[in-house]
Design a protein around this motif. Sequence first.
Motif, PDB file in Angstrom:
ATOM      1  N   GLY A 158       3.303  29.425  28.592  1.00 18.86           N
ATOM      2  CA  GLY A 158       3.510  30.298  29.823  1.00 18.86           C
ATOM      3  C   GLY A 158       2.713  30.067  30.649  1.00 18.86           C
ATOM      4  O   GLY A 158       1.663  29.559  30.429  1.00 18.86           O
ATOM      5  N   ALA A 159       2.886  31.085  31.820  1.00 16.49           N
ATOM      6  CA  ALA A 159       1.877  31.137  32.981  1.00 16.49           C
ATOM      7  C   ALA A 159       0.642  31.682  32.618  1.00 16.49           C
ATOM      8  O   ALA A 159      -0.597  31.277  33.005  1.00 16.49           O
ATOM      9  N   LEU A 160       0.575  32.586  31.341  1.00 20.12           N
ATOM     10  CA  LEU A 160      -0.726  33.151  31.067  1.00 20.12           C
ATOM     11  C   LEU A 160      -1.448  32.274  30.342  1.00 20.12           C
ATOM     12  O   LEU A 160      -2.697  32.350  30.306  1.00 20.12           O
ATOM     13  N   GLU A 161      -1.132  31.114  29.747  1.00 27.33           N
ATOM     14  CA  GLU A 161      -1.612  30.066  28.977  1.00 27.33           C
ATOM     15  C   GLU A 161      -2.258  29.160  29.962  1.00 27.33           C
ATOM     16  O   GLU A 161      -3.246  28.396  29.408  1.00 27.33           O
ATOM     17  N   ILE A 162      -1.914  28.874  31.043  1.00 26.15           N
ATOM     18  CA  ILE A 162      -2.287  27.943  31.895  1.00 26.15           C
ATOM     19  C   ILE A 162      -3.897  27.877  32.388  1.00 26.15           C
ATOM     20  O   ILE A 162      -4.633  27.018  31.910  1.00 26.15           O
TER      21      ILE A 162
END
Length: 180
Positions: free
Chosen positions: A58-62
């Motif tokens: 997800g975007a939080l892991e980018i």
Amino acid sequence: MATAEQHYILPRPSFDKPVKILIVVSPYYKDIADNLIAGAKAEIEACDASWDLVEVPGALEIPTAVGIAERTSNFDGYVALGCIIRGETTHYDTVCNDSSRALQLLGLQGLCIGNGILTVENRKQAEVRAETSDQNKGGGAAAAALHLVAIGRKWAAPRKGVGFTSDILLAGDTDGTSTA
């Protein structure tokens, strides 16, 4: 839906040494992510640079993946790609704000990052922004990363004695020959 206003686009940077870019993508909305990736790849290749690709959940892991790559690899820059579509809860705000803030903090530490994480109200807005023949936000994020790499290389030239330097002089040492 408002149409996109025309804006100035900087000319592509050129490089005298190879450039290697890492594309970090969250394929949560796979079709949108695929278009963002296509735009980013095309822009990177247009500058004769190379790229690698890694997917995260997800975007939080980018930002975390970018941080790991910076510490363990040899990339010159990074392109962050993904899509966050507003839902029924405030989770949208958390994901948008925290992923953007984390990328900004990494950038302030000197990383060359193009942020192509779409934050939209609905799928149609995402499709328009991701489409390579329309707003091409993936290509725009890659262009941003490449421009930052070019700036970093420009300013990484040897100092000519103007401005601040990192030389540290000890008290009483006027010529920099201290062996302390």
